[in-house]
Scaffold this active site. Structure first.
Site, PDB file in Angstrom:
ATOM      1  N   LYS A   1       0.830  -1.210   0.000  1.00 47.54           N
ATOM      2  CA  LYS A   1       0.000   0.000   0.000  1.00 47.54           C
ATOM      3  C   LYS A   1       0.863   1.257   0.000  1.00 47.54           C
ATOM      4  CE  LYS A   1      -3.939  -2.473   1.889  1.00 47.54           C
ATOM      5  NZ  LYS A   1      -3.340  -3.770   2.238  1.00 47.54           N
ATOM      6  N   ARG A   2       1.859   1.293  -0.875  1.00 45.74           N
ATOM      7  CA  ARG A   2       2.749   2.432  -0.985  1.00 45.74           C
ATOM      8  C   ARG A   2       2.134   3.533  -1.836  1.00 45.74           C
ATOM      9  NH1 ARG A   2       4.630  -0.416   2.637  1.00 45.74           N
ATOM     10  NH2 ARG A   2       6.828  -0.920   2.834  1.00 45.74           N
TER      11      ARG A   2
END
EC number: 4.1.1.23
Lengths: 276, 276
Positions: A96-97
């Site tokens: 979830k960057r």
């Protein structure tokens, strides 16, 4: 791995199951703690047991980072092990960057070049230039958060704009200006039920990564009814319900049984849709 | 570190500068590459040179993760070095995390318990239960993305809902139901100019972490004019313009000069606002 290869794997194995490797040192069977690298020992056993029944593995980075350097070593060993022994498995780094361009480019280098992972989950809040650095790698995928499986998904993702478009719909629509169904997938929680209909109106051909069956309570049957495409279009993840099916020395067999059970349900869905 | 302690540090040092430790092995001076841990060697020199002029350090995790295990070691050593030698520095892990509740809880354990870092940047897209696990640690802070400094910030953050409320405003408003100005700050890019006025209407007392001066082109003077509060309320970050001010063996002195220059400008702003 490209879209066609992924679809071939799904047909051959009659499965679109992803096993989530959310490996927590506090939850793995006690006898593994005497191993030199308990996390990797657990993952290796789970992978060997479940590989025939799934087409993807999804380690969630949080679980590895929580152990600092040791965790990163276990993560890298796990990725290497899958790539060497089960090269037909699609690997998803659930990270979830998403950051400003030059920083996202650093993440892309890490996950796609150095670790040679197939795909990475990315958060859309920062917009186009936080996502595009991930898109220039042949055969690699961005999996963008659209409509997540958690309760908090209602806080912002369902907010309607002046034209009645909800935020997750805008994310689906806008991101197609940057990417296509050969380099982008979307996260849509299994708990979202009929919302899959709305989603398929906007992205009829994209693969969706679907967390939330198992421990989070989503229904496989409902996900398939509203979300499946002629090329399947679904990668359905289960983490806790499979990897922690049993906490004794029998854990790998239990994970195998559980994965096998889900695979059978998936085979039925694929047959009903005349995909296999 | 609590809000009062942070404010005391700002007054004492007449600075609200945060030095961003975006340390890239490809950009550090060549002579450091012969060191055992070039990243840590660079950070140590930068920290020793700049500590008198700043009140915070912000390592961006992407730069460390891009080097895998070695990068994590350098990150942990950097945090330990700051805590031991400059305990009055506020440490921000710029990680932009945010996941379902049990996963966010893992991240909270990593950053707040194991590494004992003061604060973590968090992405708001997944809503309340992705943020709240970070909020139960005394003296620790969530720094929530609100209005970022990049071009892509316009894609979703400015979307107006039916009542005319923009997404970043909704994030500011909603998140105050979960947190307060003692455990939450917000990221607002220096490039956003007069938007700071709109932001201060919703969060008059919260600290804002402001990236985007220096390489990204934001104006310190404008940020102060529209964003400063009686307790300063600003932590302004500069990364590249300070740490890469010079690429020769003289890099640390150049970083010191650059940080000193920014500190002087900040002292003037604090005096103009009668804070010091």
């Amino acid at each position: 791995m490209n879209k066609q290869e992924l679809f071939e794997n799904i047909k051959r194995k009659q499965s679109f199951l992803c096993v989530g490797l959310d490996t927590d040192i506090k939850k793995i069977p006690g006898h593994l703690l005497k191993e030199e690298d308990p996390i990797f020992a657990f993952n290796k056993a789970i992978i060997d047991a479940t590989a025939p029944y799934c087409i993807a593995y999804k380690p969630n980075l949080a679980f590895y980072e929580s152990m600092g350097v040791k965790g990163w070593i276990a993560f890298e060993k796990t990725v290497e092990y899958i790539k060497k022994n089960y090269p037909d498995q699609f690997i998803i780094a659930d990270a979830k960057r998403g950051d400003i361009g030059n920083t996202s480019a650093m993440y892309a280098r890490t996950f796609f070049e150095e670790l040679d992972i197939d795909s990475l989950t990315v958060a859309p809040y920062m917009g186009e230039d936080s996502v595009t650095p991930f898109l220039s790698y042949e055969g690699k995928w961005v999996i963008l958060l659209a409509l997540t499986s958690n309760k908090g998904s209602h806080d912002f993702q369902l907010t309607e704009d002046k034209e009645g478009e909800r935020l997750f719909e805008k994310v689906l629509r806008k991101s197609q200006e940057w990417a296509n169904d050969q380099n982008m997938m979307y996260v849509v929680g299994a708990t979202q039920g009929r919302m899959f209909e709305d989603i398929r109106r906007i992205v009829p051909n994209h693969f969706l990564l679907v967390p939330g069956i198992g421990a989070q309570g989503g229904s496989l049957e409902e996900v398939c009814r509203y979300g499946m495409t002629p090329e399947c279009g679904l990668i359905v993840n289960s983490s806790r319900a499979i990897i922690y099916a049993d906490k004794s020395e029998n854990f790998a067999q239990a994970a195998k049984d559980e994965a096998g059970k889900v695979q059978k349900q998936m085979a039925e869905q694929l047959k009903a849709a005349r995909i296999v």
